[in-house]
Every structure is written in structure tokens, then in C-alpha cells.
Design a protein around this motif. Sequence first.
Motif, PDB file in Angstrom:
ATOM      1  N   LYS A   1      -1.126  -2.696  13.908  1.00  0.00           N
ATOM      2  CA  LYS A   1      -0.791  -1.837  13.153  1.00  0.00           C
ATOM      3  C   LYS A   1       0.831  -1.619  12.827  1.00  0.00           C
ATOM      4  O   LYS A   1       1.180  -0.640  12.375  1.00  0.00           O
ATOM      5  CB  LYS A   1      -0.990  -0.431  14.245  1.00  0.00           C
ATOM      6  CG  LYS A   1      -2.372  -0.167  14.389  1.00  0.00           C
ATOM      7  CD  LYS A   1      -3.047   0.308  13.140  1.00  0.00           C
ATOM      8  CE  LYS A   1      -4.417   0.663  13.384  1.00  0.00           C
ATOM      9  NZ  LYS A   1      -5.159   1.406  12.229  1.00  0.00           N
ATOM     10  N   ASN A   2       1.543  -2.609  13.232  1.00  0.00           N
ATOM     11  CA  ASN A   2       3.089  -2.641  12.947  1.00  0.00           C
ATOM     12  C   ASN A   2       3.257  -3.623  11.858  1.00  0.00           C
ATOM     13  O   ASN A   2       4.521  -3.957  11.706  1.00  0.00           O
ATOM     14  CB  ASN A   2       3.695  -3.023  14.170  1.00  0.00           C
ATOM     15  CG  ASN A   2       5.027  -2.262  13.961  1.00  0.00           C
ATOM     16  OD1 ASN A   2       5.563  -1.518  13.296  1.00  0.00           O
ATOM     17  ND2 ASN A   2       5.923  -2.955  14.992  1.00  0.00           N
ATOM     18  N   SER A   3       2.250  -4.186  11.344  1.00  0.00           N
ATOM     19  CA  SER A   3       2.289  -5.311  10.117  1.00  0.00           C
ATOM     20  C   SER A   3       2.330  -4.713   8.977  1.00  0.00           C
ATOM     21  O   SER A   3       1.772  -3.560   8.630  1.00  0.00           O
ATOM     22  CB  SER A   3       1.542  -6.262  10.352  1.00  0.00           C
ATOM     23  OG  SER A   3       0.241  -5.938  10.100  1.00  0.00           O
ATOM     24  N   VAL A   4       2.924  -5.158   8.015  1.00  0.00           N
ATOM     25  CA  VAL A   4       2.868  -4.643   6.340  1.00  0.00           C
ATOM     26  C   VAL A   4       1.381  -4.627   5.954  1.00  0.00           C
ATOM     27  O   VAL A   4       1.095  -3.798   5.468  1.00  0.00           O
ATOM     28  CB  VAL A   4       3.769  -5.686   5.667  1.00  0.00           C
ATOM     29  CG1 VAL A   4       3.625  -5.153   4.206  1.00  0.00           C
ATOM     30  CG2 VAL A   4       5.207  -5.672   5.989  1.00  0.00           C
ATOM     31  N   HIS A   5       0.811  -5.542   6.245  1.00  0.00           N
ATOM     32  CA  HIS A   5      -0.861  -5.504   5.918  1.00  0.00           C
ATOM     33  C   HIS A   5      -1.487  -4.351   6.294  1.00  0.00           C
ATOM     34  O   HIS A   5      -2.342  -3.865   5.599  1.00  0.00           O
ATOM     35  CB  HIS A   5      -1.497  -6.767   6.760  1.00  0.00           C
ATOM     36  CG  HIS A   5      -3.002  -6.900   6.159  1.00  0.00           C
ATOM     37  ND1 HIS A   5      -3.490  -7.232   5.014  1.00  0.00           N
ATOM     38  CD2 HIS A   5      -4.016  -6.354   7.003  1.00  0.00           C
ATOM     39  CE1 HIS A   5      -4.539  -7.138   4.946  1.00  0.00           C
ATOM     40  NE2 HIS A   5      -5.107  -6.955   6.154  1.00  0.00           N
ATOM     41  N   TYR A   6      -1.197  -3.579   7.424  1.00  0.00           N
ATOM     42  CA  TYR A   6      -1.736  -2.279   7.818  1.00  0.00           C
ATOM     43  C   TYR A   6      -0.928  -0.973   7.679  1.00  0.00           C
ATOM     44  O   TYR A   6      -1.461  -0.061   7.952  1.00  0.00           O
ATOM     45  CB  TYR A   6      -1.947  -2.368   9.323  1.00  0.00           C
ATOM     46  CG  TYR A   6      -3.109  -3.492   9.477  1.00  0.00           C
ATOM     47  CD1 TYR A   6      -4.475  -3.196   9.186  1.00  0.00           C
ATOM     48  CD2 TYR A   6      -2.891  -4.741  10.037  1.00  0.00           C
ATOM     49  CE1 TYR A   6      -5.508  -4.193   9.658  1.00  0.00           C
ATOM     50  CE2 TYR A   6      -3.695  -5.835  10.407  1.00  0.00           C
ATOM     51  CZ  TYR A   6      -5.007  -5.353   9.879  1.00  0.00           C
ATOM     52  OH  TYR A   6      -5.905  -6.541  10.314  1.00  0.00           O
ATOM     53  N   PHE A   7       0.071  -1.136   6.761  1.00  0.00           N
ATOM     54  CA  PHE A   7       0.752  -0.013   6.441  1.00  0.00           C
ATOM     55  C   PHE A   7       0.146   0.927   5.836  1.00  0.00           C
ATOM     56  O   PHE A   7       0.285   2.207   6.222  1.00  0.00           O
ATOM     57  CB  PHE A   7       2.167  -0.551   5.549  1.00  0.00           C
ATOM     58  CG  PHE A   7       3.001   0.730   4.981  1.00  0.00           C
ATOM     59  CD1 PHE A   7       3.951   1.016   5.896  1.00  0.00           C
ATOM     60  CD2 PHE A   7       2.987   1.132   3.851  1.00  0.00           C
ATOM     61  CE1 PHE A   7       4.798   2.060   5.468  1.00  0.00           C
ATOM     62  CE2 PHE A   7       3.814   2.194   3.313  1.00  0.00           C
ATOM     63  CZ  PHE A   7       4.600   2.436   4.280  1.00  0.00           C
ATOM     64  N   GLU A   8      -0.675   0.590   4.614  1.00  0.00           N
ATOM     65  CA  GLU A   8      -1.436   1.652   3.905  1.00  0.00           C
ATOM     66  C   GLU A   8      -2.631   2.225   4.808  1.00  0.00           C
ATOM     67  O   GLU A   8      -2.777   3.596   4.776  1.00  0.00           O
ATOM     68  CB  GLU A   8      -1.847   1.043   2.727  1.00  0.00           C
ATOM     69  CG  GLU A   8      -0.983   0.650   1.544  1.00  0.00           C
ATOM     70  CD  GLU A   8      -1.545   0.415   0.212  1.00  0.00           C
ATOM     71  OE1 GLU A   8      -2.508   0.694  -0.006  1.00  0.00           O
ATOM     72  OE2 GLU A   8      -0.888  -0.328  -0.469  1.00  0.00           O
ATOM     73  N   GLU A   9      -3.088   1.550   5.658  1.00  0.00           N
ATOM     74  CA  GLU A   9      -4.018   2.145   6.742  1.00  0.00           C
ATOM     75  C   GLU A   9      -3.258   2.889   7.751  1.00  0.00           C
ATOM     76  O   GLU A   9      -3.974   4.234   7.674  1.00  0.00           O
ATOM     77  CB  GLU A   9      -4.556   0.951   7.412  1.00  0.00           C
ATOM     78  CG  GLU A   9      -5.788   1.217   8.562  1.00  0.00           C
ATOM     79  CD  GLU A   9      -6.106  -0.073   9.330  1.00  0.00           C
ATOM     80  OE1 GLU A   9      -6.315   0.267  10.580  1.00  0.00           O
ATOM     81  OE2 GLU A   9      -6.577  -0.722   8.509  1.00  0.00           O
ATOM     82  N   ASN A  10      -2.126   2.880   7.917  1.00  0.00           N
ATOM     83  CA  ASN A  10      -1.497   3.898   8.813  1.00  0.00           C
ATOM     84  C   ASN A  10      -1.171   5.004   8.127  1.00  0.00           C
ATOM     85  O   ASN A  10      -1.328   5.981   8.612  1.00  0.00           O
ATOM     86  CB  ASN A  10      -0.299   3.282   9.528  1.00  0.00           C
ATOM     87  CG  ASN A  10      -0.531   2.218  10.707  1.00  0.00           C
ATOM     88  OD1 ASN A  10      -1.575   2.247  11.072  1.00  0.00           O
ATOM     89  ND2 ASN A  10       0.660   1.515  10.635  1.00  0.00           N
TER      90      ASN A  10
END
Length: 79
Positions: free
Chosen positions: A4-13
Motif C-alpha cells: 500500500k506504500n507504492s506508487v502503483h497503489y496510490f490511486e487505490e489508497n
Amino acid sequence: MPRKNSVHYFEENLTELDSIVTQLESNELSLEEALKAFEKGVKLSNECQSVLTKAEQKVQILLEKQDGEHLENFEPESN
């Protein structure tokens, strides 16, 4: 790096954070549920802020090197 701390999941967060805000604004949660949701929201907000800070640092490196010199690899600080 945690998932959850990666750029890939930023929008999901951000989407999950928006959902939590909507739940809290609905006033339909019990106090205990609201506190748990708030705690999760704070965690997600901190994770998003961390990703944004790392992205800002990378942009700064790129801007400093735009005058034709080679670009340095970006290595974010580990927490």
C-alpha cells in the motif's frame, strides 16, 4: 516496500480514503466503527503523503539535471 506504500497503489489508497470520508460524513457509524475508520483513514493518508513526497523528490532530481547531464537513479529513503 509494503504493497500500500507504492506508487502503483496510490490511486487505490485515495479511493479507499474517499470511501472512509463518505462513511464518516454519513453519521451512520457507531462511535467504535467511526474511530476504527478514522484510524484507517489516517494510515492511508500518511501512506499517500509518503508516496507524494517521494514523487516530489524524484521530480526535483529530474529538474535539477535537465540541462543535459545524465540523470541519477532515484532511491527513496527507507522508513
